[in-house]
Design an enzyme around this catalytic site. Structure first.
Site, PDB file in Angstrom:
ATOM      1  N   GLU A 103      -6.055   7.157  -1.503  1.00 21.83           N
ATOM      2  CA  GLU A 103      -6.105   5.955  -0.670  1.00 21.83           C
ATOM      3  C   GLU A 103      -6.712   4.774  -1.430  1.00 21.83           C
ATOM      4  O   GLU A 103      -6.233   3.651  -1.340  1.00 21.83           O
ATOM      5  CB  GLU A 103      -6.895   6.223   0.614  1.00 21.83           C
ATOM      6  CG  GLU A 103      -6.150   7.078   1.627  1.00 21.83           C
ATOM      7  CD  GLU A 103      -4.819   6.459   2.031  1.00 21.83           C
ATOM      8  OE1 GLU A 103      -4.713   5.232   2.090  1.00 21.83           O
ATOM      9  OE2 GLU A 103      -3.872   7.222   2.274  1.00 21.83           O
ATOM     10  N   HIS A 161       1.656   4.317  -3.169  1.00 19.74           N
ATOM     11  CA  HIS A 161       1.597   5.787  -3.178  1.00 19.74           C
ATOM     12  C   HIS A 161       2.796   6.360  -3.945  1.00 19.74           C
ATOM     13  O   HIS A 161       2.681   7.356  -4.646  1.00 19.74           O
ATOM     14  CB  HIS A 161       1.628   6.342  -1.744  1.00 19.74           C
ATOM     15  CG  HIS A 161       0.314   6.269  -1.020  1.00 19.74           C
ATOM     16  ND1 HIS A 161      -0.835   6.868  -1.483  1.00 19.74           N
ATOM     17  CD2 HIS A 161      -0.025   5.695   0.162  1.00 19.74           C
ATOM     18  CE1 HIS A 161      -1.831   6.664  -0.618  1.00 19.74           C
ATOM     19  NE2 HIS A 161      -1.362   5.946   0.395  1.00 19.74           N
ATOM     20  N   HIS A 192       0.832  -1.206   0.000  1.00 20.49           N
ATOM     21  CA  HIS A 192       0.000   0.000   0.000  1.00 20.49           C
ATOM     22  C   HIS A 192       0.871   1.262   0.000  1.00 20.49           C
ATOM     23  O   HIS A 192       0.654   2.191  -0.784  1.00 20.49           O
ATOM     24  CB  HIS A 192      -0.928  -0.016   1.221  1.00 20.49           C
ATOM     25  CG  HIS A 192      -1.736   1.239   1.390  1.00 20.49           C
ATOM     26  ND1 HIS A 192      -3.045   1.334   0.991  1.00 20.49           N
ATOM     27  CD2 HIS A 192      -1.408   2.452   1.909  1.00 20.49           C
ATOM     28  CE1 HIS A 192      -3.492   2.563   1.252  1.00 20.49           C
ATOM     29  NE2 HIS A 192      -2.511   3.265   1.817  1.00 20.49           N
ATOM     30  N   GLU A 193       1.871   1.276   0.874  1.00 14.24           N
ATOM     31  CA  GLU A 193       2.713   2.473   0.987  1.00 14.24           C
ATOM     32  C   GLU A 193       3.528   2.718  -0.281  1.00 14.24           C
ATOM     33  O   GLU A 193       3.641   3.847  -0.748  1.00 14.24           O
ATOM     34  CB  GLU A 193       3.643   2.363   2.206  1.00 14.24           C
ATOM     35  CG  GLU A 193       2.907   2.360   3.547  1.00 14.24           C
ATOM     36  CD  GLU A 193       2.023   3.588   3.734  1.00 14.24           C
ATOM     37  OE1 GLU A 193       2.459   4.699   3.369  1.00 14.24           O
ATOM     38  OE2 GLU A 193       0.887   3.440   4.222  1.00 14.24           O
TER      39      GLU A 193
HETATM   40 ZN    ZN Z   1      -2.233   5.416   2.203  1.00 12.16          ZN
END
Ligand code: ZN
Length: 252
Positions: free
Chosen positions: A182, A123, A119-120
């Site tokens: 997100e 980004h 997830h990180e």
């Molecule tokens: Zn995030």
């Protein structure tokens, strides 16, 4: 033939139906700023000496970095476990990955840690820091810290925020991600962990756990999130494609 993540990226952006913001910085500028900031954080925060935790962070990050190699060819990968009670993790341009011990405590498997790191790093691939920083430039950067407020934070978090701000640029870790970002990171993060051979279903287990953990330790990646229902729906919609990538990765 394996599809590169660029194809997946395009898909993620198309599916989420939102336009990308302005980007004033080159990715190599951002990577250079991130490298400086990351070494400052390593001096100002405590790097964990827990051998098992450090090994786990290194093992999972390395496998994800290997799977992402062609997509971030210039990355100078670095993985650090910080001694900090908050349940947090972040990634920075140029392949810097940080996990806090407070988060690692909540992780029950490499698959779950891969969900967070995926997830990180999503980004980063989606260049969200660039968009956030560029948006800040448009808004005028002054007062970010004041607006963000540090008085209710733990000393460690305050130090992190001030260090990030003081490092000269708002590199992104202090500014919350938008909901659209997100959702994109949830979807792409799932693909990233699956392609590295981690079971994407662990993401659902992990976010469920986070949802139930105490609100005071809500990390960046939940703080602006559109709620668990939306997150779950996003993950479930992306799951068939993620499972396909996972099975492909396991077959080698
Ligand atoms: Zn995030």
């Amino acid at each position: 033939m394996k599809r590169t993540l660029h194809a997946l990226l395009a898909l993620v952006i198309a599916l989420s139906g939102c336009t990308t913001g302005p980007k004033f910085f080159s990715e190599s500028q951002l990577a250079a700023m991130a490298a400086t900031q990351f070494s400052q954080l390593k001096e100002e925060m405590t790097v964990s000496t827990d051998p098992a935790g450090t090994a786990q962070v290194n093992r999972v990050s390395r496998r994800i970095a290997e799977a992402l190699g062609p997509d971030l060819p210039e990355a100078d990968w670095e993985y650090v476990l910080f001694e900090d009670p908050s349940a947090n993790a972040f990634a920075m341009p140029g392949g810097k990955i940080a996990v806090f011990t407070g988060l690692l405590k909540l992780v029950d498997s490499d698959d779950e840690l891969a969900a967070v790191i995926g997830h990180e790093i999503a980004h980063v691939l989606l260049q969200h820091a660039n968009q956030r920083m560029s948006a800040e430039v448009l808004r005028g950067v002054g007062g970010v810290v004041a607006a963000y407020g540090t008085k209710d934070m733990s000393d460690q978090n305050r130090a992190l925020v001030l260090a990030a701000y003081g490092a000269g640029t708002q590199l992104g870790i202090i500014l919350p991600y938008s909901r659209a970002h997100e959702i994109q990171a949830d979807r792409l993060g799932l693909m990233i962990s699956a392609r590295a051979g981690y079971d994407p279903r662990a993401a659902i287990r992990f976010w469920e756990k986070m949802e139930q953990s105490s609100p005071s330790s809500v990390p960046e990646f939940l703080s602006t999130h559109p709620g668990y229902g939306t997150r779950l729906r996003t993950l479930q919609e992306a799951m068939p494609e993620a499972m396909r990538l996972y099975e492909e990765a396991r077959r080698g």
